[in-house]
Design a protein around this motif. Structure first.
Motif, PDB file in Angstrom:
ATOM      1  N   ILE A  48      16.086  42.759  -1.095  1.00 38.78           N
ATOM      2  CA  ILE A  48      17.223  42.034  -1.661  1.00 38.78           C
ATOM      3  C   ILE A  48      18.143  43.065  -2.317  1.00 38.78           C
ATOM      4  N   SER A  49      19.387  43.143  -1.831  1.00 38.61           N
ATOM      5  CA  SER A  49      20.306  44.149  -2.366  1.00 38.61           C
ATOM      6  C   SER A  49      21.384  43.556  -3.264  1.00 38.61           C
ATOM      7  N   TYR A  62      23.775  32.604  -2.063  1.00 39.51           N
ATOM      8  CA  TYR A  62      22.871  33.283  -1.138  1.00 39.51           C
ATOM      9  C   TYR A  62      22.409  34.600  -1.728  1.00 39.51           C
ATOM     10  N   LEU A  63      21.291  35.079  -1.182  1.00 41.68           N
ATOM     11  CA  LEU A  63      20.767  36.401  -1.491  1.00 41.68           C
ATOM     12  C   LEU A  63      21.164  37.316  -0.338  1.00 41.68           C
ATOM     13  N   ALA A  79      23.229  37.220   4.779  1.00 41.79           N
ATOM     14  CA  ALA A  79      23.265  36.229   3.702  1.00 41.79           C
ATOM     15  C   ALA A  79      22.187  35.186   3.968  1.00 41.79           C
ATOM     16  N   ILE A  80      21.154  35.167   3.122  1.00 44.92           N
ATOM     17  CA  ILE A  80      20.063  34.210   3.326  1.00 44.92           C
ATOM     18  C   ILE A  80      20.034  33.196   2.186  1.00 44.92           C
ATOM     19  N   PRO A  81      19.742  31.943   2.506  1.00 45.35           N
ATOM     20  CA  PRO A  81      19.726  30.917   1.459  1.00 45.35           C
ATOM     21  C   PRO A  81      18.558  31.118   0.501  1.00 45.35           C
ATOM     22  N   PRO A  82      18.791  31.016  -0.796  1.00 45.15           N
ATOM     23  CA  PRO A  82      17.703  31.244  -1.752  1.00 45.15           C
ATOM     24  C   PRO A  82      16.581  30.223  -1.621  1.00 45.15           C
ATOM     25  N   GLU A  83      16.893  29.004  -1.149  1.00 45.02           N
ATOM     26  CA  GLU A  83      15.844  27.997  -1.011  1.00 45.02           C
ATOM     27  C   GLU A  83      14.893  28.285   0.149  1.00 45.02           C
ATOM     28  N   ALA A  84      15.236  29.243   1.021  1.00 40.60           N
ATOM     29  CA  ALA A  84      14.367  29.614   2.137  1.00 40.60           C
ATOM     30  C   ALA A  84      13.417  30.750   1.766  1.00 40.60           C
TER      31      ALA A  84
END
Length: 163
Positions: A48-49, A62-63, A79-84
């Motif tokens: 995670i950057s 997003y993370l 960009a990945i969803p934090p809920e995933a």
């Protein structure tokens, strides 16, 4: 003895509690940044950057997953969803259902042109990921199954935010 090891590692322990299934808990941005990310098969897919927070809602949109590259050069950003994302404290990793080959094949986003939303198409829906307890993670590292009497609890520590 265990308490002393935890305090030596983190400095100040403000709170110690047991996490139960479905309970909400929090991490500081400092604890999230540069945390290793693996997929459900255990492949190292990056770290995670960064993260994007939307205002006025004040929620994490997003993370940013940094994938590949050498010495900070040539890495791709997704960009990945934090809920995933699931945090596994036993091995101190984030886990997300993303195929490593998919990240290799896609271009990612340009750091000068951030996306408005997370890319949910990256996430595979192959089933739920459940984080192992600390005892289960240690047993996996030893390649020995955990004993039947392992309690399904773990200790969460909260530290003051670094400035």
């Amino acid at each position: 003895m265990e308490v002393k090891k935890v305090q030596e590692r983190s400095g100040t322990v403000l709170e110690r509690r047991t996490r139960t299934t479905g309970e909400e808990w929090h991490m500081s941005a400092d604890d999230i940044m540069n945390k290793k990310v693996i997929n459900s098969r255990g492949d190292d897919i990056g770290s995670i950057s960064d993260m994007r927070v939307s205002f006025p809602e004040g929620r994490v949109k997003y993370l940013v997953l940094k994938h590949g590259g050498t010495l900070g050069m040539g890495a791709k950003h997704f960009a990945i969803p934090p809920e995933a994302v699931i945090y596994r404290s036993g091995d101190d990793n984030f886990v997300v259902n993303i195929d490593k080959q998919q990240l290799d094949d896609r271009p990612g986003f340009d750091k000068d042109n951030w996306p408005q939303e997370a890319d949910t198409s990256l996430i595979q829906s192959s089933g739920a990921i459940t984080p192992p307890t600390r005892e289960e993670a240690e047993a996996m590292r030893r390649e020995v199954p955990p004993p039947a009497e392992v309690v399904k609890k773990e200790t969460i520590e909260t530290r003051p935010r670094q400035k």
